[in-house]
Scaffold this motif. Structure first.
Motif, PDB file in Angstrom:
ATOM      1  N   ASP A 140      -4.962   2.044  -0.492  1.00 39.84           N
ATOM      2  CA  ASP A 140      -6.056   3.362   0.769  1.00 39.84           C
ATOM      3  C   ASP A 140      -7.184   3.370   0.434  1.00 39.84           C
TER       4      ASP A 140
ATOM      5  N   ALA B  79      -3.881   9.825  -0.032  1.00 42.03           N
ATOM      6  CA  ALA B  79      -3.340   8.521  -1.149  1.00 42.03           C
ATOM      7  C   ALA B  79      -2.515  10.033  -1.253  1.00 42.03           C
TER       8      ALA B  79
ATOM      9  N   CYS C 211     -10.286   6.558  -0.228  1.00 44.65           N
ATOM     10  CA  CYS C 211      -9.843   7.903  -0.676  1.00 44.65           C
ATOM     11  C   CYS C 211     -10.310   9.745  -0.191  1.00 44.65           C
TER      12      CYS C 211
END
Length: 307
Positions: free
Chosen positions: A57, A66, A60
């Motif tokens: 991710d 995440a 994020c």
């Protein structure tokens, strides 16, 4: 993957909120605004369609999404990264109770290197705590003399000794740079990846589609807007609008791709990208993608040069 209430005012076609009210709602709920993307990822997580490897991710923010990915894809490792120090500090707190979530301070790019941003961005409201390549970000990133330095990584560097199964890249204009730095990993591991992009940024969007095609990948556009859609008025008090939760139909799709509203610079779409070879031999993957997304193959069926 932005968050907002799922059952607020379903009777109207569009809802208009001030930024303050929208961010207040954002802080009080965990229901997904990007419902189709959320459903696609949840269905993917419980399927056997992913290859061996980790989840990434990038961009994020505070790590909330995440952590959700870490729960969905457990026991796979989720690597969450963001270039802003404040976001990373919060994400590390979020990750403290999620054993399969790792947090890295840094950005993705075509090559390894260093970058920086003005220190005031670290104390900005969450909605403005982002870095990006688009003009609306550049002034905030470059005007200050007091800087915060951070590392930039090519994805190939991060995954030289680990495999990538799925990635979500929310990098605000650096999508093509990320792909250029991911060539070895993508061709080796054949992961699925989603990327937030802005069709109105014609040159950048066209270049991204060219690179996706050069990797022998097919892009599918999730049938919804990314997060909040902004109607820009030249100030920070621009109003936000979001679609309702009613079903998707052909009229929505036509409006999405052709209306003046969609082609504002501030509106974005999630692309889900899959290897063409896998689509040819995995009908279940095609069905999953087609259920949630619009196939953009016609746009990218062209001779592609090596990225």
């Amino acid at each position: 993957m932005s968050r907002a209430p799922s059952a607020f005012g379903r009777s109207a076609t569009w809802h208009v909120w001030t930024p303050f009210f929208a961010m207040l709602l954002h802080s009080l709920t965990v229901d997904a605004l990007e419902k189709r993307l959320d459903r696609f990822i949840r269905e993917l997580a419980v399927s056997d369609l992913l290859h061996t490897g980790d989840i990434l991710d990038a961009g994020c923010n505070d790590g909330t999404d995440a952590k959700a990915l870490a729960k969905m894809f457990k026991p796979r490792t989720v690597l969450a990264m963001d270039p802003l120090k404040t976001n990373v500090d919060i994400a590390k707190t979020v990750a403290a109770t999620q054993a399969n979530m790792q947090v890295l301070w840094g950005g993705l790019g075509a090559v390894d290197g260093l970058s920086s941003y003005g220190v005031s961005i670290d104390t900005a409201p969450r909605a403005r705590r982002q870095l990006g390549k688009y003009p609306q970000y550049q002034a905030r990133q470059t005007d200050e003399t007091k800087r915060v330095n951070f590392s930039v990584y090519a994805l190939d560097t991060l995954f030289v000794a680990r495999k990538l199964a799925f990635a979500h890249w929310d990098v605000e204009g650096y999508e093509s740079d990320v792909l250029r730095g991911a060539r070895t990993t993508v061709l080796r591991d054949q992961p699925l990846f989603t990327v937030e992009t802005y069709p109105a940024q014609t040159r950048a969007y066209t270049e991204l589609l060219r690179l996706i095609a050069a990797f022998e990948y097919v892009p599918f556009a999730i049938r919804e807007s990314c997060g909040f859609m902004f109607v820009p008025d030249g100030s920070d008090s621009a109003w936000m609008i979001r679609p309702t939760d009613r079903g998707w139909d052909a009229k929505d799709e036509a409006n999405m791709w052709h209306s003046k509203l969609w082609h504002r610079d501030s509106n974005c779409v999630n692309l889900v990208c899959a290897p063409r070879a896998r689509l040819l031999r995995e009908p279940r993957l095609v069905r999953l993608l087609s259920h949630h997304a619009h196939n953009l193959t016609a746009i990218t069926d062209q001779s592609a040069s090596t990225p």
